[in-house]
Design an enzyme around this catalytic site. Structure first.
Site, PDB file in Angstrom:
ATOM      1  N   HIS A 150       2.818 -45.169   1.229  1.00 38.87           N
ATOM      2  CA  HIS A 150       1.676 -44.250   1.299  1.00 38.87           C
ATOM      3  C   HIS A 150       2.000 -43.089   2.208  1.00 38.87           C
ATOM      4  CE1 HIS A 150       1.152 -47.559   4.176  1.00 38.87           C
ATOM      5  NE2 HIS A 150       0.614 -46.678   5.008  1.00 38.87           N
ATOM      6  N   MET A 151       1.446 -41.948   1.830  1.00 41.93           N
ATOM      7  CA  MET A 151       1.530 -40.743   2.648  1.00 41.93           C
ATOM      8  C   MET A 151       0.140 -40.496   3.219  1.00 41.93           C
ATOM      9  SD  MET A 151       3.732 -38.196   3.345  1.00 41.93           S
ATOM     10  CE  MET A 151       4.773 -37.781   1.945  1.00 41.93           C
ATOM     11  N   HIS A 152       0.066 -40.406   4.554  1.00 42.90           N
ATOM     12  CA  HIS A 152      -1.190 -40.050   5.202  1.00 42.90           C
ATOM     13  C   HIS A 152      -1.332 -38.526   5.150  1.00 42.90           C
ATOM     14  CE1 HIS A 152      -1.637 -43.961   7.521  1.00 42.90           C
ATOM     15  NE2 HIS A 152      -0.341 -44.003   7.259  1.00 42.90           N
TER      16      HIS A 152
ATOM     17  N   ASP B  11      -8.693 -43.273   4.015  1.00 45.37           N
ATOM     18  CA  ASP B  11      -8.325 -44.318   4.979  1.00 45.37           C
ATOM     19  C   ASP B  11      -9.627 -44.843   5.616  1.00 45.37           C
ATOM     20  OD1 ASP B  11      -5.443 -44.783   6.834  1.00 45.37           O
ATOM     21  OD2 ASP B  11      -7.351 -45.603   7.504  1.00 45.37           O
ATOM     22  N   ILE B  12      -9.781 -46.162   5.652  1.00 45.72           N
ATOM     23  CA  ILE B  12     -11.034 -46.723   6.203  1.00 45.72           C
ATOM     24  C   ILE B  12     -11.086 -46.642   7.727  1.00 45.72           C
ATOM     25  CG2 ILE B  12     -11.909 -48.272   4.402  1.00 45.72           C
ATOM     26  CD1 ILE B  12     -10.368 -50.538   5.837  1.00 45.72           C
TER      27      ILE B  12
ATOM     28  N   VAL C 234       0.904 -51.528   6.069  1.00 44.50           N
ATOM     29  CA  VAL C 234       0.648 -51.917   4.673  1.00 44.50           C
ATOM     30  C   VAL C 234       1.879 -51.548   3.856  1.00 44.50           C
ATOM     31  CG1 VAL C 234      -0.816 -51.575   2.649  1.00 44.50           C
ATOM     32  CG2 VAL C 234      -1.842 -51.572   4.941  1.00 44.50           C
TER      33      VAL C 234
HETATM   34  P1  AMP Z   1       0.542 -47.602   7.958  1.00 47.01           P
HETATM   35  O1  AMP Z   1       1.011 -48.767   7.099  1.00 47.01           O
HETATM   36  O2  AMP Z   1       0.783 -47.837   9.420  1.00 47.01           O
HETATM   37  O3  AMP Z   1       1.097 -46.281   7.508  1.00 47.01           O
HETATM   38  O4  AMP Z   1      -1.026 -47.458   7.836  1.00 47.01           O
HETATM   39  C1  AMP Z   1      -1.841 -48.204   6.989  1.00 47.01           C
HETATM   40  C2  AMP Z   1      -3.151 -47.484   6.909  1.00 47.01           C
HETATM   41  O5  AMP Z   1      -3.943 -48.109   5.933  1.00 47.01           O
HETATM   42  C3  AMP Z   1      -3.966 -47.456   8.212  1.00 47.01           C
HETATM   43  O6  AMP Z   1      -4.247 -46.114   8.553  1.00 47.01           O
HETATM   44  C4  AMP Z   1      -5.232 -48.230   7.852  1.00 47.01           C
HETATM   45  O7  AMP Z   1      -6.374 -47.711   8.489  1.00 47.01           O
HETATM   46  C5  AMP Z   1      -5.285 -48.076   6.361  1.00 47.01           C
HETATM   47  N1  AMP Z   1      -5.963 -49.121   5.621  1.00 47.01           N
HETATM   48  C6  AMP Z   1      -5.788 -50.468   5.741  1.00 47.01           C
HETATM   49  N2  AMP Z   1      -6.553 -51.118   4.838  1.00 47.01           N
HETATM   50  C7  AMP Z   1      -7.200 -50.171   4.130  1.00 47.01           C
HETATM   51  C8  AMP Z   1      -8.138 -50.218   3.046  1.00 47.01           C
HETATM   52  N3  AMP Z   1      -8.557 -51.362   2.532  1.00 47.01           N
HETATM   53  N4  AMP Z   1      -8.618 -49.034   2.558  1.00 47.01           N
HETATM   54  C9  AMP Z   1      -8.212 -47.867   3.084  1.00 47.01           C
HETATM   55  N5  AMP Z   1      -7.325 -47.765   4.099  1.00 47.01           N
HETATM   56  C10 AMP Z   1      -6.835 -48.898   4.621  1.00 47.01           C
END
Ligand code: AMP
Length: 142
Positions: free
Chosen positions: A103-105, A34-35, A99
């Site tokens: 995705h799983m954090h 995650d960036i 996004v």
């Molecule tokens: P969420 O949709 O709330 O579960 O989180 C989206 C995650 O994607 C956030 O933690 C962002 O920091 C991360 N994120 C957004 N764009 C990018 C990217 N280009 N590369 C890596 N992580 C990203």
């Protein structure tokens, strides 16, 4: 429910159209840092198959993501000396999703250390590179 949008940023990462700090890949999942990490080593595990979130993903693809998250969690414990791991999955805007590719954090945790707020700070590229290298090395040990 809104249809899957193939132009979301994670779809672009999967197609190699946008850079990322990749840590793991198999036939079904892809994992990258995650960036805007909420803790060092914060990783995202995504299915290669298109899915918006938990509400449209197939049970098979979600199982692949769960398996990938388990792999990353065990590597993160080694790589970062984590005391614990937090898994987060947000679905739809009301659920906190930003996004719209499932995705799983996977977030390494340390005793007494709170998570940074979501999206509060973009990490330096050099730090992300170093953390990706640590995870990749740990994946070979588990
Ligand atoms: P969420 O949709 O709330 O579960 O989180 C989206 C995650 O994607 C956030 O933690 C962002 O920091 C991360 N994120 C957004 N764009 C990018 C990217 N280009 N590369 C890596 N992580 C990203």
């Amino acid at each position: 429910m809104t249809a899957y949008d193939p132009n979301n940023i994670f779809a672009k990462i999967l197609r190699g159209e946008f850079p990322c700090h990749k840590v793991y890949e198999d036939d079904h999942v892809f994992a990258f840092l995650d960036i805007m990490p909420r803790a060092p080593g914060h990783t995202l595990v995504i299915p290669k198959a298109p899915a918006r979130n938990i509400l449209d993903v197939s049970s098979e693809d979600f199982a692949h993501v769960a398996r990938g998250a388990r792999t990353i969690a065990r590597a993160a414990k080694v790589a970062f000396g984590a005391n614990g791991i937090s898994l987060h999955q947000f679905s739809e805007a009301a659920g906190g999703q930003v996004v719209f590719h499932l995705h799983m954090h996977v977030i390494p945790r340390h005793d007494g250390v709170a998570l940074l707020p979501a999206a509060s700070r973009k990490e330096d590229t050099a730090v992300l590179e170093a953390n990706a290298a640590k995870l990749i090395a740990a994946l070979k040990q588990i």
